[in-house]
Design a protein around this motif. Structure first.
Motif, mmCIF file in Angstrom:
data_model
loop_
_atom_site.group_PDB
_atom_site.id
_atom_site.type_symbol
_atom_site.label_atom_id
_atom_site.label_comp_id
_atom_site.label_asym_id
_atom_site.label_seq_id
_atom_site.Cartn_x
_atom_site.Cartn_y
_atom_site.Cartn_z
ATOM 1 N N GLY A 99 -7.874 -9.106 -9.700
ATOM 2 C CA GLY A 99 -6.516 -8.685 -9.378
ATOM 3 C C GLY A 99 -5.606 -8.501 -10.575
ATOM 4 O O GLY A 99 -4.395 -8.430 -10.416
ATOM 5 N N HIS A 100 -6.162 -8.438 -11.767
ATOM 6 C CA HIS A 100 -5.339 -8.296 -12.967
ATOM 7 C C HIS A 100 -5.070 -6.822 -13.276
ATOM 8 O O HIS A 100 -5.758 -5.929 -12.769
ATOM 9 C CB HIS A 100 -6.016 -8.979 -14.149
ATOM 10 N N PRO A 101 -4.075 -6.540 -14.117
ATOM 11 C CA PRO A 101 -3.738 -5.141 -14.431
ATOM 12 C C PRO A 101 -4.895 -4.338 -15.014
ATOM 13 O O PRO A 101 -4.979 -3.124 -14.795
ATOM 14 C CB PRO A 101 -2.589 -5.271 -15.436
ATOM 15 N N VAL B 43 -6.846 -2.992 -12.093
ATOM 16 C CA VAL B 43 -6.014 -2.102 -11.287
ATOM 17 C C VAL B 43 -5.857 -0.746 -11.967
ATOM 18 O O VAL B 43 -5.958 0.307 -11.333
ATOM 19 C CB VAL B 43 -4.632 -2.750 -11.031
ATOM 20 N N LEU B 44 -5.633 -0.774 -13.270
ATOM 21 C CA LEU B 44 -5.361 0.463 -13.999
ATOM 22 C C LEU B 44 -6.605 1.107 -14.605
ATOM 23 O O LEU B 44 -6.599 2.309 -14.894
ATOM 24 C CB LEU B 44 -4.348 0.188 -15.114
ATOM 25 N N LYS C 34 -9.268 -1.277 -5.618
ATOM 26 C CA LYS C 34 -8.349 -1.614 -4.528
ATOM 27 C C LYS C 34 -6.905 -1.271 -4.880
ATOM 28 O O LYS C 34 -6.050 -2.151 -5.060
ATOM 29 C CB LYS C 34 -8.492 -3.089 -4.168
ATOM 30 N N VAL C 35 -6.636 0.029 -4.957
ATOM 31 C CA VAL C 35 -5.275 0.482 -5.272
ATOM 32 C C VAL C 35 -4.738 1.415 -4.190
ATOM 33 O O VAL C 35 -3.710 2.064 -4.387
ATOM 34 C CB VAL C 35 -5.221 1.187 -6.646
ATOM 35 N N PRO D 75 -1.666 -5.898 -3.689
ATOM 36 C CA PRO D 75 -1.504 -6.078 -5.142
ATOM 37 C C PRO D 75 -1.469 -4.793 -5.951
ATOM 38 O O PRO D 75 -0.719 -4.693 -6.924
ATOM 39 C CB PRO D 75 -2.723 -6.937 -5.519
ATOM 40 N N GLY D 76 -2.267 -3.790 -5.586
ATOM 41 C CA GLY D 76 -2.378 -2.604 -6.440
ATOM 42 C C GLY D 76 -1.763 -1.345 -5.882
ATOM 43 O O GLY D 76 -1.905 -0.268 -6.480
ATOM 44 N N ALA E 24 0.641 0.793 -8.231
ATOM 45 C CA ALA E 24 -0.061 1.445 -9.339
ATOM 46 C C ALA E 24 -0.847 2.646 -8.841
ATOM 47 O O ALA E 24 -0.856 3.712 -9.470
ATOM 48 C CB ALA E 24 -0.995 0.450 -10.030
ATOM 49 N N GLY E 25 -1.508 2.502 -7.696
ATOM 50 C CA GLY E 25 -2.259 3.619 -7.145
ATOM 51 C C GLY E 25 -1.371 4.768 -6.749
ATOM 52 O O GLY E 25 -1.677 5.938 -7.028
#
Length: 489
Positions: free
Chosen positions: A279-281, A284-285, A434-435, A440-441, A444-445
């Motif tokens: 679940g960290h950036p 996600v990115l 998972k964005v 959590p994401g 960003a998505g």
């Protein structure tokens, strides 16, 4: 901080004693000022096309609303969202989601897109205060739905409810949506389409073949309407090991079921939620930039290890003395015996009145006839990469998406409109992580999706933007700001 960096001041430079807005009206005023200070949303810059939306969004739940506001933030406002549910009932929160609270920590900012005054916390504290926030363990499920309804209103999402997608097709210029709603059947054209239609966006409930042969009066799927009041005084078996199984077992117990068995095929109940370690950036990115092998391995590992139910959800069941959990207990046969069902399992035989299948969802194109044209042309993961031993697994049937969440053609040239459709639903998890649906994401998505669509629309309209540049005649200087010298002096 490097050794040469100045030390941080001993106290925070911000006034953390600010109690914040005392009402939703005050909160909305602060949000409006945030947007005004940032000059958002900007003026729409996309050249209009007659009878054509810039973006159509199928689904007005959390993903659809976040995508819509992300688009408005970059000056794309000729959009429309379509949702088959009535207003205020979008998404799973008021239907098949049966947990008491969300599974995510309350501190996650979710769809706020970087705006502090658009977070659930800001919405909650404006109504109930900081003390109530500090005392809150996790977000109540239906309160999250109330928050999303507010989010829809303050972000100005143009939603058309009670409207279902019945078919989708396209051509070189755009995508055509066939819709059925309060005004009857209609056809809508859009340059881009976002499928923000949730966990079952490209499929539906997974029902093992074995159960399809069992009389339907004896079983329900966890993701369909269930008459829990009708189970009062009855014996119920819930099949599954995840959070959905626990939630449905708890619902049956709380509605008065005489006995609830939770039957689990695994030898042990999963205890560690491996997905929390992702679940960290960075993931996600950066997940979508990984190799096919690494993306598959990441998803398959989490699927194989299993995601356990939250601690508080399991306690919701185990506090009832008439609840039993049995591992290593796969159902091998089911036979009707009068008005009851006899289950033969790996641990013996039990007779029940009703079975709830908490077997999750399947990516099953046949359950989505409205997406038949996408299914016919789209590139799947099995066409590019399959982890050995998983050729028949669900991941093999996931769409292999491009960098912008877009569907890709299996055979180049057969459906050049396909890359105008973006999968912002669960089906994107193998390609993008998972964005597209997890709290959590989601921001960003949505921002990455909006940036991609912005670039695509600008590129397509380059000639018109070039002509706008050539024709731009607003002078910065009027000619009276200086006097021309007659010569060098």
């Amino acid at each position: 901080m490097t050794k040469d960096s100045p030390a941080l001041p001993p106290s925070a430079p911000f006034d953390v004693t600010d109690p914040g807005p005392r009402s939703l009206a005050e909160l909305e005023a602060r949000l409006a000022r945030d947007l005004d200070l940032l000059t958002l949303p900007p003026v729409d810059w996309v050249p209009p096309r007659d009878g054509m939306l810039d973006v159509a969004i199928v689904g007005a739940g959390m993903a659809g609303l976040t995508a819509a506001f992300a688009l408005r933030k970059v000056g794309i406002s000729n959009i429309r969202l379509f949702d088959r549910a009535p207003a205020g009932r979008e998404g799973p929160w008021g239907t098949f989601a049966r947990m008491e609270t969300l599974r995510s920590p309350k501190t996650l900012t979710g769809p706020a897109l970087g705006f502090a005054n658009l977070t659930f916390r800001a919405w909650f504290e404006a109504q109930f205060g900081r003390t109530a926030w500090d005392a809150l363990f996790r977000i109540p499920r239906l309160q999250w739905l109330d928050y999303l309804t507010w989010y829809r209103r303050v972000t100005g999402a143009p939603v058309r409810n009670d409207t279902a997608l019945t078919a989708i097709s396209g051509d070189a210029d755009g995508v055509t949506l066939d819709l059925d709603g309060p005004e009857g059947r209609q056809r809508v054209r859009a340059r881009r389409v976002i499928l923000a239609n949730g966990r079952d966006g490209l499929g539906g409930p997974f029902v093992p073949a074995f159960w399809k042969a069992v009389d339907k009066r004896f079983w329900s799927h966890a993701h369909e309407p269930i008459d829990f009041d009708g189970l009062k005084g009855r014996t119920v078996a819930v099949l599954g090991a995840g959070a959905g199984a626990v939630d449905n077992a708890a619902e049956a117990l709380e509605r008065g079921a005489a006995k609830v068995y939770m039957l689990i095929r695994r030898a042990e109940l999963p205890r560690i939620n491996k997905s929390l370690g992702a679940g960290h950036p960075g993931i996600v990115l950066g997940f979508h930039t990984l190799s096919d092998e690494r993306r598959w391995a990441y998803n398959q590992y989490i699927a194989d290890t299993g995601v356990p139910a939250p601690h508080n959800s399991m306690l919701r069941c185990s506090r009832h003395p008439n609840f039993s959990l049995l591992t290593g207990c796969a159902v091998e046969a089911a036979e009707a015996e009068g008005d009851r069902l006899v289950l033969r399992t790996g641990r013996g035989t039990v007779t029940v009145d009703h079975v709830i299948l908490a077997t999750g969802f399947a990516l099953d194109w046949q359950q989505r006839p409205e997406l038949a044209e996408i299914a016919r042309h789209t590139l799947l993961w099995r066409d590019r990469y399959v982890l050995p031993g998983h050729e028949a697994g669900e991941f093999a049937h996931h769409p292999y998406l491009g960098a912008d969440f877009e569907f890709l053609e299996r055979t180049p040239g057969e459906a050049p409109w396909l890359n105008r459709i973006h999968a912002f639903n669960y089906a994107a998890v193998l390609s993008h992580g998972k964005v597209t649906g997890d709290i959590p994401g989601i921001s960003a998505g949505a921002e990455r999706l909006a940036d991609s669509i912005t670039a695509a629309l600008f590129t397509e309209d380059y000639d018109e933007h070039w002509q706008r540049l050539i024709g731009f005649e607003t002078p910065e200087l009027l000619g009276d700001e200086w006097t021309e010298a007659e010569d060098f002096q």
